[in-house]
Design an enzyme around this catalytic site. Structure first.
Site, PDB file in Angstrom:
ATOM      1  N   CYS A  53       0.936  -1.251  -0.081  1.00  0.00           N
ATOM      2  CA  CYS A  53      -0.038   0.008   0.058  1.00  0.00           C
ATOM      3  C   CYS A  53       0.816   1.303   0.087  1.00  0.00           C
ATOM      4  O   CYS A  53       1.309   1.693   1.070  1.00  0.00           O
ATOM      5  CB  CYS A  53      -0.728  -0.032   1.214  1.00  0.00           C
ATOM      6  SG  CYS A  53      -1.954   1.551   1.666  1.00  0.00           S
ATOM      7  N   CYS A  62      -0.143   4.116   2.329  1.00  0.00           N
ATOM      8  CA  CYS A  62      -0.075   3.812   3.455  1.00  0.00           C
ATOM      9  C   CYS A  62       1.290   4.338   4.073  1.00  0.00           C
ATOM     10  O   CYS A  62       1.480   4.774   4.984  1.00  0.00           O
ATOM     11  CB  CYS A  62      -0.413   2.494   3.994  1.00  0.00           C
ATOM     12  SG  CYS A  62      -1.908   1.919   3.544  1.00  0.00           S
ATOM     13  N   ASP A  63       2.380   3.721   3.317  1.00  0.00           N
ATOM     14  CA  ASP A  63       3.578   3.937   3.615  1.00  0.00           C
ATOM     15  C   ASP A  63       4.805   4.772   3.068  1.00  0.00           C
ATOM     16  O   ASP A  63       5.792   4.953   3.258  1.00  0.00           O
ATOM     17  CB  ASP A  63       4.212   2.450   3.568  1.00  0.00           C
ATOM     18  CG  ASP A  63       3.255   1.525   4.389  1.00  0.00           C
ATOM     19  OD1 ASP A  63       2.705   1.975   5.519  1.00  0.00           O
ATOM     20  OD2 ASP A  63       3.339   0.169   3.988  1.00  0.00           O
TER      21      ASP A  63
END
Lengths: 405, 104
Positions: free
Chosen positions: A134, A137-138
């Site tokens: 993801c 997300c990161d």
């Protein structure tokens, strides 16, 4: 009963949300069960530039949050819970969750898909330690660091481009020959122009290395067999998705890869059970097609509920016997029979009612009672078929049927 | 929940006696935002644990220093040592089970 609904939708991605909007707007008492994030995979996609009407300035989380509000606006209910078991075979469907038990007359499966795990050494151990599925997300962790992206479809290349906003360098490992990507042309061109992106052709990921945090990857050239080590801080893996249908095995027909085959109106092989979005067998898995699936399934489910309700009230739960005629306005032979059968039923009106089912509009009930040729007349009593006349329908055969009423 | 940054991380987490929970999060991480209210709820249930959160957008290096490279991640420390680490696919139920374990 408090936990009893007309329709239960499992999963709150774009497909489930669109189904929720359509169903609750049609005044169906509708519940959406979602165990995780409302918005599904779309909620983890920052770049969203192909949803009609939104070519700039909308992100996946924003779009799906609007859909969520939209569904709630029409009265759709949401519960955060995880489905652990289902019984879909009967007319009343039972859904057991971690925290409760629900029943519904129709179910829409919108469980979606999840990123596929590659299965290489180090992948599992270093998940959340530099291995990610993801980008939104990161990505923030990788400001001015180097990352590797595996995959070359739309998702992989789009996420790689997104990562260049943060990372110093993004190396994309591609299994194909130089210059060949599976991603759409417009996305390819954008990637080829991006100075931060470097391609490693004819290669796959062999191993992810690091002590508690990703430090390097082993990249294998599939032409030469040569393995080289590449230092990196992060590995983003986008090698397709797998459907989330584990708990549906043996309950709904699945294809070899676990996806659910459906009809054009999203029906599964189980009456009253529909599948929408990424979880079903389909050509294009996008937010727009997921939303379309949801709309179709909700309308189909509404019609199903109405037909089943009618059939229950007018045939199955009647005290009087009921003759059910299966016909179609497009079948001349069955059309010709209508007057004779109507006359027959009115002659026996003290002991039977007549219901006509148009098999062009409703094939399901015909299928359930194994009606293969029309016209056909089935006599129901106490909810069961007690006699049938099909094919060559004569007044004599009908009279014989009447004796069973 | 106590907001952590590079000024107080050492004192509140690494040099702290007893149990400390750190929720690594970011406002851009949707799963983290979903999880946060549940973590706040658990804070009320486990009074013997100090609940903290660290916004990685503002404290990226601090997170990487703890070998956190993905969200959501929750680490429980005892006397400054990592004893539990949950990352990515975990639920608040998983977290509650771990908290029950470490406080037993």
């Amino acid at each position: 009963m408090a936990n009893s609904y007309d329709l239960i939708i499992i999963g709150a991605g774009p497909a489930g949300l669109a189904a929720g909007i359509y169903a609750s707007r049609s005044k169906l008492n509708t519940l959406v069960i979602e165990k995780g994030v409302i918005g599904g995979q779309a909620a983890t996609t920052e770049e969203m530039e192909n949803y009609p009407g939104f070519y700039q300035g909308v992100t996946g989380p924003q779009l799906t949050e609007h859909m969520h509000e939209h569904a709630e606006h029409f009265g759709c209910k949401f519960v955060k819970d995880e489905v652990v078991d289902l019984d879909l075979a009967g007319y009343e469907k039972v859904i057991v969750t971690k925290n409760g038990r629900y029943t519904a007359k129709a179910v829409i499966i919108a469980t979606g898909a999840e990123p596929r795990v590659l299965g290489v050494k180090g992948e599992k151990e270093l998940k959340g330690k530099g291995v990610s599925y993801c980008a939104t997300c990161d990505a923030d962790f990788y400001e001015d660091l180097d990352v590797v992206v595996l995959g070359n479809g739309d998702a992989a290349i789009e996420e790689a481009i997104y990562l260049t906003r943060f990372a110093a360098k993004v190396s994309i490992i591609v299994i194909h020959d130089e210059g060949i990507l599976d991603a759409t042309k417009v996305i390819q061109e954008r990637a080829f122009r991006n100075e931060k992106i470097e391609f490693i052709w004819n290669s796959t990921l062999e191993e992810i290395k690091g002590d508690g945090i990703v430090e390097a990857v082993a990249v294998k050239n599939i032409k030469t067999g040569e393995v080289t080590e590449l230092e990196t801080n992060g590995v983003f893996i986008f090698v397709g998705t797998v459907p989330k249908t584990e708990m549906l095995k043996g309950k709904v027909e699945l294809d070899q890869r676990g996806y659910i085959p459906t009809s054009e109106i999203m029906e599964t092989n189980v009456d009253g059970v529909y599948a929408v979005g990424d979880v079903r067998v389909k050509y294009l898995r996008q937010v727009v097609t997921a939303a379309a699936d949801g709309a179709i399934a909700a309308v189909a489910a509404e019609k199903y509920l109405q037909e089943e309700e009618n059939f229950k009230n007018e045939v199955l739960e009647k005290e009087l016997a009921t003759a059910v005629m299966f016909w179609s306005p497009f079948h001349q032979g069955s059309l010709d029979m209508v007057p004779m059968i109507e006359e027959f039923a009115s002659r026996h009106s003290e002991k039977m009612d007549l219901v006509k089912i148009d098999t062009y509009r409703n094939q399901r009930i015909a299928r359930r009672y194994d009606v293969q040729d029309i016209p056909a007349v089935l006599l129901f009593k106490g909810g069961e078929v007690v006699g049938r006349v099909a094919g060559d329908i004569t007044p004599e055969r009908l009279e014989k049927l009447a004796t069973l009423a | 929940m106590l907001e952590l940054n590079k000024e107080n991380f050492e004192a509140e987490v690494l040099s702290s006696k007893g149990l400390v929970l750190v929720d690594f999060w970011s406002p851009k991480c949707v799963p983290c935002m979903e999880l946060l209210p549940h973590v706040e709820e658990l804070e009320g249930k486990f009074e013997q644990v100090k609940f903290c959160k660290l916004n990685i957008l503002e404290n990226r290096r601090l997170a990487i220093g703890q070998k956190v490279m993905g969200l959501p991640t929750i680490i429980i420390y005892r006397d400054g040592e990592k004893i539990v680490e949950l990352s990515k696919d975990f639920t608040h139920e998983d977290l509650e089970a771990k908290l029950n374990e470490v406080t037993a």
